[in-house]
Design an enzyme around this catalytic site. Structure first.
Site, PDB file in Angstrom:
ATOM      1  N   ARG A   1     -41.551  18.681  43.021  1.00 57.59           N
ATOM      2  CA  ARG A   1     -42.599  18.420  42.033  1.00 57.59           C
ATOM      3  C   ARG A   1     -43.119  19.754  41.522  1.00 57.59           C
ATOM      4  NH1 ARG A   1     -46.742  20.203  45.111  1.00 57.59           N
ATOM      5  NH2 ARG A   1     -46.776  19.653  47.323  1.00 57.59           N
TER       6      ARG A   1
ATOM      7  N   HIS B   1     -52.908  26.388  57.468  1.00 55.33           N
ATOM      8  CA  HIS B   1     -51.632  26.101  56.822  1.00 55.33           C
ATOM      9  C   HIS B   1     -51.788  25.652  55.367  1.00 55.33           C
ATOM     10  CE1 HIS B   1     -49.868  26.557  60.758  1.00 55.33           C
ATOM     11  NE2 HIS B   1     -50.634  25.597  61.235  1.00 55.33           N
TER      12      HIS B   1
ATOM     13  N   GLU C   1     -40.290  23.811  65.536  1.00 47.57           N
ATOM     14  CA  GLU C   1     -39.636  25.015  65.033  1.00 47.57           C
ATOM     15  C   GLU C   1     -40.183  26.253  65.725  1.00 47.57           C
ATOM     16  OE1 GLU C   1     -38.552  23.670  60.471  1.00 47.57           O
ATOM     17  OE2 GLU C   1     -40.180  25.096  60.806  1.00 47.57           O
TER      18      GLU C   1
ATOM     19  N   LYS D   1     -38.215  16.630  56.344  1.00 47.27           N
ATOM     20  CA  LYS D   1     -37.883  18.023  56.647  1.00 47.27           C
ATOM     21  C   LYS D   1     -36.622  18.163  57.495  1.00 47.27           C
ATOM     22  CE  LYS D   1     -42.540  19.999  56.288  1.00 47.27           C
ATOM     23  NZ  LYS D   1     -43.219  18.861  55.678  1.00 47.27           N
TER      24      LYS D   1
END
Length: 665
Positions: free
Chosen positions: A297, A235, A200, A116
């Site tokens: 994907r 999540h 973040e 990430k």
């Protein structure tokens, strides 16, 4: 086009790929572990090859065994599905080195987006908006805590190699940062072999909106519009839809263009998804979305995109992998109608969405126009602790959002499963949520209303009455061969000296033992004492799995699922199980508050208690990992630990005793 395709996956996605491959005339090869020897995807494929024991690390993650299976069966291409090896660049390189085709992007593209932090840097350079945060290499906990302070709480800790909600923690209080970081690192290490985390800014009213992109080897790239995946718990996505509700044309164009820029920046070929976090605090605006990550994907939720575009994304994957160019341009693509996908899992929503296991003894899915079921299981199959507990994906498509949502609600009500606890009732309540119906969604919706969404539905007196009649055998027709022409055999409940009185004795979750008196008045008429007042009930019609009754002039129906020791009544989108009451099942009532047992099979990751130590009610004592997610087990009351029966690294079965407190007093 190649002639033989090996699917390096299992479950519903393997079945999904096989269906399209067969339609295109491609021979299919499945792979399977010990646990999947009799699985649906094995049955559907033209050939199947055993690749190892049940644990994924000894089977579906063993790339060399998959390549051996491809060589043995003459497969020319490998489709990875999603999960497992689908985003492993080393596996892609090994496939290509073996002279085979990988149905997906290049190893370089996967590497570019696999971490990430590196992906965010690349996207920033490509002009794609990126969420504020720390994406560097430094991993000292004190340093990361300082970065969190600078970003400003709340923050989100994310494993850089994460996905599916694994290795992700929201932190609101600096005092909770270190424990959350440790948990995210453990999950990152367990799931991806990488404990590295990034920090973040947490967006207060976030919506998760993603763009489906497709590229080919000829330099073409397009987007297939957006999906809204904001309905999440822990999540992880629960219900997805396309297009996103309230999406302005200007913002759709901006997000689509950003997604295509992202794909072209890495020369992407195949199906991919650019995931954005959107600040919806002031509605959807083209300056309020930021890149989160790219999934290199096919996504679990790809069917909603197929529904609104009329495209088969697996077919497109196969054609692009075979070297064909995309058969359309961006201007050729339009949105048709609205679609939802609900993920049906074996999990206990009322217990924090704990994954469940069990044998699916009764499995009935809805059908009809606008309804699609993607599944990898059949009635009689077992949901094991080795893999993701998904039972099926329910997809609906209608001309507009309101009609599609109505179809989703009805389809969920018509989904009947026995053999494992499921989230079907939770999904039904979520589909009926007023905010969701209005399109006012964000990733915190489920968390805010979780208690109401996951509450156990108590059966009404009418449903209790139906269960009592079913238990006593009044809702099955007499066998014609046995009855013959004898009218007395056909008269159920007939007594020479008056009406027959019987008692049904059962228990339901939360209600304990219940005795229900039933008086058979003959001719399908009954008096049932099932609640505050006796009910006069007439059986209008019965079938093997359905019944229609009339109570005080109100005629309604319910579906039935029968087991040897229980009957389940499906009505109003809920499943009410009535088990025959057993005294032995209650022999240990009253001592449960002294014990902690494993709520599911799993691996003991952390133990913070010790024998003889004092604990407080709600204190975290044991962390159990199941299906790559951590579950914290807390003390049921204040007390002293009398026995500690596990240690980190122990594998335990569901119901295993883990810890015992000294008796109160």
């Amino acid at each position: 086009m190649f002639t033989t395709l090996l699917i390096a996956n299992r479950g519903e996605i393997a079945c999904r790929v096989i269906r399209t491959a067969k339609r295109l005339g491609i021979r299919t090869v499945a792979v399977f572990s010990d646990a999947d020897r009799k699985a649906l995807h094995v049955e559907m494929a033209d050939e199947a090859v055993h690749i190892g024991p049940a644990p994924v690390g000894e089977s579906y993650l063993r790339g060399e065994r998959i390549l051996e299976a491809a060589k043995r069966t003459g497969a020319e291409a490998i489709h990875p599905g999603y999960g497992f090896l689908s985003e492993n660049p080393d596996f892609v390189a090994a496939v290509e080195a073996a002279g085979l085709i990988f149905v997906g992007p290049s190893a370089a593209a996967i590497r570019a987006m696999g971490l990430k932090d590196a992906a965010k840097k690349l996207m920033h350079e490509a002009g794609v908006p990126v969420v504020p945060g720390y994406h560097g290499e430094e991993q000292n906990p004190e340093f990361l805590a300082g970065e969190a302070e600078q970003i400003g709480y709340p923050v989100l800790i994310k494993a850089r190699a994460g996905g599916g909600g694994k290795g992700m923690r929201r932190v609101d209080d600096p005092a909770e940062f270190r424990a959350a970081l440790d948990g995210a690192r453990r999950e990152g290490e367990a799931s991806f072999g990488d404990p590295h985390c990034l920090i973040e800014k947490y967006v207060e009213k976030p919506r998760h909106i993603e763009i489906q992109v497709f590229g080919d080897a000829h330099g073409n790239a397009v987007h297939l519009f957006e999906r809204d995946c904001s309905l999440q718990r822990r999540h992880q996505k629960v219900i997805e839809e396309a297009p996103a509700p309230g999406m302005p044309a200007e913002m759709r164009a901006a997000m689509g263009e950003a997604a295509v820029r992202a794909a072209k920046a890495i020369g992407y070929a195949g199906a991919g998804t650019i995931e954005f976090i959107v600040d919806a605090s002031e509605g959807l605006r083209p300056d309020r979305f930021w890149f989160m990550e790219m999934n290199t994907r096919l996504q679990v939720e790809h069917p909603v995109t197929e529904a609104i575009t009329g495209l088969d994304l697996v077919e497109l994957q196969l054609r692009v992998a075979a070297g064909e160019a995309l058969p359309f341009t961006q201007d050729d693509l339009t949105i048709g109608g609205h679609a939802f996908e609900a993920r049906i899992y074996a999990e206990d929503a009322g217990r924090g969405f704990l994954p469940a296991t069990g044998t699916l003894t009764h499995l009935r899915f809805p059908s009809g126009e606008g309804v699609r079921i993607d599944t990898g299981v059949r009635e009689g199959d077992r949901i094991t602790p080795h893999y993701d507990p998904m039972i099926a994906k329910l997809i609906v498509h209608g001309p507009d959002r309101a009609s599609a949502l109505g179809l989703l609600r009805q389809a969920l009500a018509d989904t009947h499963i026995i053999g494992s606890v499921t989230n079907v009732a939770f999904l039904g309540r979520l589909a009926a949520h007023a905010g969701f119906a209005a399109g006012d969604v964000d990733t915190g919706l489920i968390g805010r209303d979780q208690e109401a969404l996951t509450a156990t539905a108590r059966p009404t007196s009418e449903l209790v009455a139906i269960a009592a009649l079913a238990q006593l055998g009044h809702l099955t027709e007499p066998d014609d061969a046995e009855a013959g022409d004898d009218p007395w055999t056909r008269l159920r409940g007939f007594r020479v000296w008056g009406a027959a009185r019987q008692t049904a004795r059962f228990e339901t979750e939360g209600d304990g033992r219940r005795d229900v008196a039933v008086v058979d008045r003959g001719g399908g008429r009954f008096a049932v004492d099932a609640g505050e007042r006796p009910l006069n009930l007439d059986v209008v019609a019965t079938a093997a799995e359905e019944v229609r009754v009339s109570i005080d002039g109100h005629i309604f129906g319910a579906a039935l699922g029968r087991e040897a020791d229980a009957v389940t009544v499906f009505a109003g989108g809920a499943a009410h199980r009535f088990a025959r009451w057993s005294a032995s099942a209650h022999a240990e009532e009253g001592i449960a508050s002294d014990k902690i047992a494993a709520p599911m099979p799993g691996l003991v990751k952390l133990v913070s208690a010790e024998t003889g130590g004092a604990v407080k009610k709600g204190e975290a004592l044991i962390v159990l990992e199941a299906m790559k997610m951590e579950h914290t087990l807390k003390s049921p009351r204040d007390g002293i630990v009398a026995e500690l029966l596990v240690a980190p690294g122990d594998q335990v079965e569901e119901g295993a005793l883990l810890l015992v407190l000294e008796p109160e007093g």
